[in-house]
Design an enzyme around this catalytic site. Structure first.
Site, PDB file in Angstrom:
ATOM      1  N   GLU A  10       9.977  18.062 -24.692  1.00 56.64           N
ATOM      2  CA  GLU A  10       9.311  18.381 -23.421  1.00 56.64           C
ATOM      3  C   GLU A  10       9.859  19.690 -22.839  1.00 56.64           C
ATOM      4  OE1 GLU A  10       6.691  16.849 -22.433  1.00 56.64           O
ATOM      5  OE2 GLU A  10       6.837  14.665 -22.565  1.00 56.64           O
TER       6      GLU A  10
ATOM      7  N   ASN B 233       0.282  18.869 -20.464  1.00 58.96           N
ATOM      8  CA  ASN B 233      -0.003  17.853 -21.483  1.00 58.96           C
ATOM      9  C   ASN B 233      -0.138  18.437 -22.876  1.00 58.96           C
ATOM     10  OD1 ASN B 233      -0.112  15.406 -19.982  1.00 58.96           O
ATOM     11  ND2 ASN B 233      -1.936  16.228 -18.993  1.00 58.96           N
TER      12      ASN B 233
ATOM     13  N   LYS C  57       3.487  11.494 -10.974  1.00 58.39           N
ATOM     14  CA  LYS C  57       2.649  10.644 -11.828  1.00 58.39           C
ATOM     15  C   LYS C  57       3.413   9.355 -12.093  1.00 58.39           C
ATOM     16  CE  LYS C  57      -0.206  13.871 -14.405  1.00 58.39           C
ATOM     17  NZ  LYS C  57      -0.515  14.402 -15.762  1.00 58.39           N
TER      18      LYS C  57
ATOM     19  N   ARG D 293       0.807  -1.237   0.000  1.00 62.23           N
ATOM     20  CA  ARG D 293       0.000   0.000   0.000  1.00 62.23           C
ATOM     21  C   ARG D 293       0.833   1.276   0.000  1.00 62.23           C
ATOM     22  NH1 ARG D 293      -3.176  -2.903   3.764  1.00 62.23           N
ATOM     23  NH2 ARG D 293      -4.838  -3.975   2.646  1.00 62.23           N
TER      24      ARG D 293
ATOM     25  N   ARG E 270      -2.684  21.900 -14.071  1.00 56.44           N
ATOM     26  CA  ARG E 270      -1.571  20.992 -14.355  1.00 56.44           C
ATOM     27  C   ARG E 270      -1.731  20.351 -15.732  1.00 56.44           C
ATOM     28  NH1 ARG E 270       1.359  16.224 -10.712  1.00 56.44           N
ATOM     29  NH2 ARG E 270       2.559  15.398 -12.455  1.00 56.44           N
TER      30      ARG E 270
ATOM     31  N   LYS F  53       7.922  23.038 -13.877  1.00 56.79           N
ATOM     32  CA  LYS F  53       7.156  21.839 -13.496  1.00 56.79           C
ATOM     33  C   LYS F  53       6.751  21.936 -12.030  1.00 56.79           C
ATOM     34  CE  LYS F  53       5.797  17.389 -13.980  1.00 56.79           C
ATOM     35  NZ  LYS F  53       5.828  16.187 -14.745  1.00 56.79           N
TER      36      LYS F  53
ATOM     37  N   GLU G   9      -3.933  17.333 -10.807  1.00 56.99           N
ATOM     38  CA  GLU G   9      -4.447  17.701 -12.126  1.00 56.99           C
ATOM     39  C   GLU G   9      -5.964  17.871 -12.148  1.00 56.99           C
ATOM     40  OE1 GLU G   9      -2.311  16.022 -15.548  1.00 56.99           O
ATOM     41  OE2 GLU G   9      -4.238  15.965 -16.567  1.00 56.99           O
TER      42      GLU G   9
ATOM     43  N   HIS H 289       0.183  10.776 -27.586  1.00 52.57           N
ATOM     44  CA  HIS H 289      -0.118   9.434 -27.075  1.00 52.57           C
ATOM     45  C   HIS H 289      -0.793   8.590 -28.159  1.00 52.57           C
ATOM     46  CE1 HIS H 289      -0.060  10.798 -22.562  1.00 52.57           C
ATOM     47  NE2 HIS H 289       1.137  10.616 -23.060  1.00 52.57           N
TER      48      HIS H 289
ATOM     49  N   HIS I  45       8.565   8.755 -26.887  1.00 52.00           N
ATOM     50  CA  HIS I  45       7.509   9.615 -26.350  1.00 52.00           C
ATOM     51  C   HIS I  45       7.712  11.075 -26.791  1.00 52.00           C
ATOM     52  CE1 HIS I  45       4.574  11.176 -23.507  1.00 52.00           C
ATOM     53  NE2 HIS I  45       5.494  11.997 -23.019  1.00 52.00           N
TER      54      HIS I  45
ATOM     55  N   HIS J 279       0.105  16.225 -25.932  1.00 51.81           N
ATOM     56  CA  HIS J 279       0.188  14.829 -25.506  1.00 51.81           C
ATOM     57  C   HIS J 279      -0.997  13.975 -25.963  1.00 51.81           C
ATOM     58  CE1 HIS J 279       3.574  16.216 -23.233  1.00 51.81           C
ATOM     59  NE2 HIS J 279       3.750  15.061 -22.616  1.00 51.81           N
TER      60      HIS J 279
HETATM   61  P1  NAD Z   1      13.242   5.547 -21.453  1.00 52.10           P
HETATM   62  O1  NAD Z   1      13.090   5.448 -20.021  1.00 52.10           O
HETATM   63  O2  NAD Z   1      12.779   4.431 -22.304  1.00 52.10           O
HETATM   64  O3  NAD Z   1      14.781   5.836 -21.781  1.00 52.10           O
HETATM   65  C1  NAD Z   1      15.175   5.978 -23.107  1.00 52.10           C
HETATM   66  C2  NAD Z   1      16.344   5.067 -23.469  1.00 52.10           C
HETATM   67  O4  NAD Z   1      17.543   5.635 -22.990  1.00 52.10           O
HETATM   68  C3  NAD Z   1      16.279   3.680 -22.888  1.00 52.10           C
HETATM   69  O5  NAD Z   1      16.757   2.756 -23.834  1.00 52.10           O
HETATM   70  C4  NAD Z   1      17.249   3.731 -21.706  1.00 52.10           C
HETATM   71  O6  NAD Z   1      17.807   2.489 -21.420  1.00 52.10           O
HETATM   72  C5  NAD Z   1      18.286   4.686 -22.220  1.00 52.10           C
HETATM   73  N1  NAD Z   1      18.985   5.479 -21.208  1.00 52.10           N
HETATM   74  C6  NAD Z   1      18.447   6.102 -20.144  1.00 52.10           C
HETATM   75  N2  NAD Z   1      19.364   6.877 -19.562  1.00 52.10           N
HETATM   76  C7  NAD Z   1      20.531   6.706 -20.239  1.00 52.10           C
HETATM   77  C8  NAD Z   1      21.819   7.257 -20.122  1.00 52.10           C
HETATM   78  N3  NAD Z   1      22.111   8.192 -19.223  1.00 52.10           N
HETATM   79  N4  NAD Z   1      22.775   6.844 -20.989  1.00 52.10           N
HETATM   80  C9  NAD Z   1      22.479   5.937 -21.966  1.00 52.10           C
HETATM   81  N5  NAD Z   1      21.257   5.412 -22.144  1.00 52.10           N
HETATM   82  C10 NAD Z   1      20.280   5.798 -21.288  1.00 52.10           C
HETATM   83  O7  NAD Z   1      12.488   6.846 -22.056  1.00 52.10           O
HETATM   84  P2  NAD Z   1      12.280   8.342 -21.534  1.00 52.10           P
HETATM   85  O8  NAD Z   1      12.197   9.160 -22.757  1.00 52.10           O
HETATM   86  O9  NAD Z   1      13.223   8.704 -20.469  1.00 52.10           O
HETATM   87  O10 NAD Z   1      10.842   8.279 -20.841  1.00 52.10           O
HETATM   88  C11 NAD Z   1       9.686   8.041 -21.589  1.00 52.10           C
HETATM   89  C12 NAD Z   1       8.577   7.635 -20.659  1.00 52.10           C
HETATM   90  O11 NAD Z   1       8.324   8.680 -19.726  1.00 52.10           O
HETATM   91  C13 NAD Z   1       7.275   7.369 -21.373  1.00 52.10           C
HETATM   92  O12 NAD Z   1       6.743   6.151 -20.939  1.00 52.10           O
HETATM   93  C14 NAD Z   1       6.393   8.514 -20.939  1.00 52.10           C
HETATM   94  O13 NAD Z   1       5.035   8.164 -20.927  1.00 52.10           O
HETATM   95  C15 NAD Z   1       6.926   8.803 -19.575  1.00 52.10           C
HETATM   96  N6  NAD Z   1       6.629  10.140 -19.072  1.00 52.10           N
HETATM   97  C16 NAD Z   1       6.123  10.238 -17.821  1.00 52.10           C
HETATM   98  C17 NAD Z   1       5.849  11.477 -17.287  1.00 52.10           C
HETATM   99  C18 NAD Z   1       5.356  11.590 -15.873  1.00 52.10           C
HETATM  100  O14 NAD Z   1       4.983  12.693 -15.463  1.00 52.10           O
HETATM  101  N7  NAD Z   1       5.368  10.526 -15.106  1.00 52.10           N
HETATM  102  C19 NAD Z   1       6.107  12.640 -18.027  1.00 52.10           C
HETATM  103  C20 NAD Z   1       6.642  12.497 -19.304  1.00 52.10           C
HETATM  104  C21 NAD Z   1       6.902  11.241 -19.817  1.00 52.10           C
HETATM  105  N1  GLY Z   2       3.963  15.159 -17.703  1.00 52.40           N
HETATM  106  C1  GLY Z   2       2.694  15.743 -17.331  1.00 52.40           C
HETATM  107  C2  GLY Z   2       2.511  15.898 -15.872  1.00 52.40           C
HETATM  108  O1  GLY Z   2       3.363  15.566 -15.081  1.00 52.40           O
HETATM  109  O2  GLY Z   2       1.488  16.359 -15.458  1.00 52.40           O
END
Ligand code: NAD
Ligand code: GLY
Length: 368
Positions: free
Chosen positions: A184, A244, A142, A120, A240, A226, A236, A251, A264, A247
């Site tokens: 972003e 997006n 998130k 939990r 907030r 942010k 949100e 998406h 992404h 997005h």
């Molecule tokens: P990711 O986590 O897939 O990383 C991208 C690639 O880079 C991967 O292959 C990883 O292994 C590699 N990598 C990471 N750091 C590295 C480094 N320092 N050196 C070499 N390789 C490295 O992708 P991302 O773009 O970081 O994240 C995308 C995700 O984030 C999506 O799922 C998206 O929906 C999510 N997201 C979430 C929020 C939120 O608020 N929670 C906001 C925006 C995006």
């Molecule tokens: N990436 C959108 C949010 O955190 O609200």
């Protein structure tokens, strides 16, 4: 040098530490891990590069276990979540333990969701290693995973206890991933800071070439924006949602193309362009500013077009699953001008359709 930005959320408040080389420095992590059992979640690429340094920085903990997932969006699933939860239980992590997410947004989102749901809820710390995760996903709480029909459809709000951003980790990131994170960063200029957008127009090359000062400025400015959005509207309920921008379109592109084909941030870049064109069509954004946005993404070598397999009908179908939609009505983020955005359910549906029809007519498959 380390800069700290505070997220003020009452008992859920936390610091974001930003600095070069701070991953191996135990001081940022010590308050959250000292004397506690630590469980690190990372992916194959990041673990190879940074798990060892992190383990050294966790020296004051009671013990460190780790679980490594396959890299990339295809790991952000309920199945992978199950294996993480089973690993947490197998290590007998207690409620006083702490989960550490070391990696990009995929690791941060799934590790955060595991921390939100295991027993939990247990504490977690974010150590983001992609530009996208450093400027966006590691901050704000998130967490979640995808379903085959849509992105991030299962999740929870669960704030980390601390975010440690080591900008030096970007040195090993693939250029394509840097570009995706840049989309972003641009978002923050568009929704709230026209001067930052102008700065990005002038510094895109330096940023993508990993200039230290440019990266530090972009990461800190993005985290400040942010932080402001999250503190004003943690769950949100309203503003907030501006984060997006692009997005809902993005998406849909990610899901429609098959997760993992488009990054992404790449999908968000095309999504922002479509949101800007719709804003222009609706009489908000000046045509010249719409072109400036496209020109900035072009300069960053990001995709600018819808892929050829996504018809307007398919885009609308995928967009109808968006979490922002209310009472069956789609809500989109539109731009009034560069630096000002609104959440809108009042746009003319035929403008959206025309925007998608025009984009589909100019569709071009990216060469990645
Ligand atoms: P990711 O986590 O897939 O990383 C991208 C690639 O880079 C991967 O292959 C990883 O292994 C590699 N990598 C990471 N750091 C590295 C480094 N320092 N050196 C070499 N390789 C490295 O992708 P991302 O773009 O970081 O994240 C995308 C995700 O984030 C999506 O799922 C998206 O929906 C999510 N997201 C979430 C929020 C939120 O608020 N929670 C906001 C925006 C995006
Ligand atoms: N990436 C959108 C949010 O955190 O609200």
């Amino acid at each position: 040098m380390k800069r700290t930005i505070e997220i003020g959320l009452g008992e859920r408040s936390y610091p974001i530490h930003v600095g070069r080389g701070i991953l191996g420095d135990p001081s940022s992590l010590a308050p959250h891990v000292a004397g506690r059992q630590v469980f690190v979640i990372s992916d194959e690429n990041v673990a190879d590069l940074y798990l060892h340094s992190l383990e050294r920085a966790l020296e004051g903990s009671r013990g460190v276990d780790s679980h490594i997932i396959r890299s990339g969006e295809r790991s952000k699933t309920l199945e992978e979540l199950t294996s993480i939860l089973q690993a947490l239980a197998a290590c007998r992590l207690g409620r006083d333990g702490v989960v550490v997410a070391l990696g990009g947004g995929v690791v941060g989102d799934i590790a955060g969701f595991a921390a939100a749901t295991y027993q939990r809820g247990v504490d977690f710390v974010q150590i983001p290693t992609t530009l996208l995760a450093q400027v966006d996903s590691s901050v704000g709480g998130k967490t979640g995973v995808n379903l085959p029909v849509g992105k991030n459809l299962v999740g929870a709000f669960h704030q980390p206890r601390c975010v440690v951003i080591d900008t030096k980790t970007l040195a090993t990131l693939a250029p394509r991933e840097m570009r995706a994170g840049f989309a972003e960063v641009v978002k923050y200029g568009l929704i709230g800071d026209a001067d930052f957008f102008v700065w990005l127009e002038g510094n895109v090359d330096a940023l993508l070439a990993l200039d230290d000062q440019a990266i530090a400025h972009a990461v800190i400015r993005s985290c400040e924006e942010k932080a402001k959005a999250v503190m004003a509207d943690e769950r949100e309920i309203g503003q907030r949602a501006l984060l997006n921008l692009g997005h809902t379109f993005g998406h849909a592109i990610e899901a429609g193309a098959g997760y993992g084909r488009w990054l992404h941030g790449e999908a968000v870049a095309v999504g922002i362009i479509l949101a800007a064109r719709l804003s222009e069509r609706e009489g908000g954004l000046e045509a010249m500013d719409c072109r400036r946005i496209e020109a900035l993404f072009e300069k960053a070598n990001l995709p600018l077009h819808l892929p050829t397999n996504l018809s307007p009908e398919r885009m609308l179908e995928l967009m109808s699953l968006d979490k922002k939609n209310r009472e069956g009505k789609m809500r989109l983020i539109l731009l009034r001008r560069i630096g000002e955005a609104v959440v809108s359910a009042d746009f003319d549906p035929s403008s959206l359709r025309k925007t998608l029809v025009a984009a589909a007519a100019a569709a071009r498959d990216p060469d990645f």
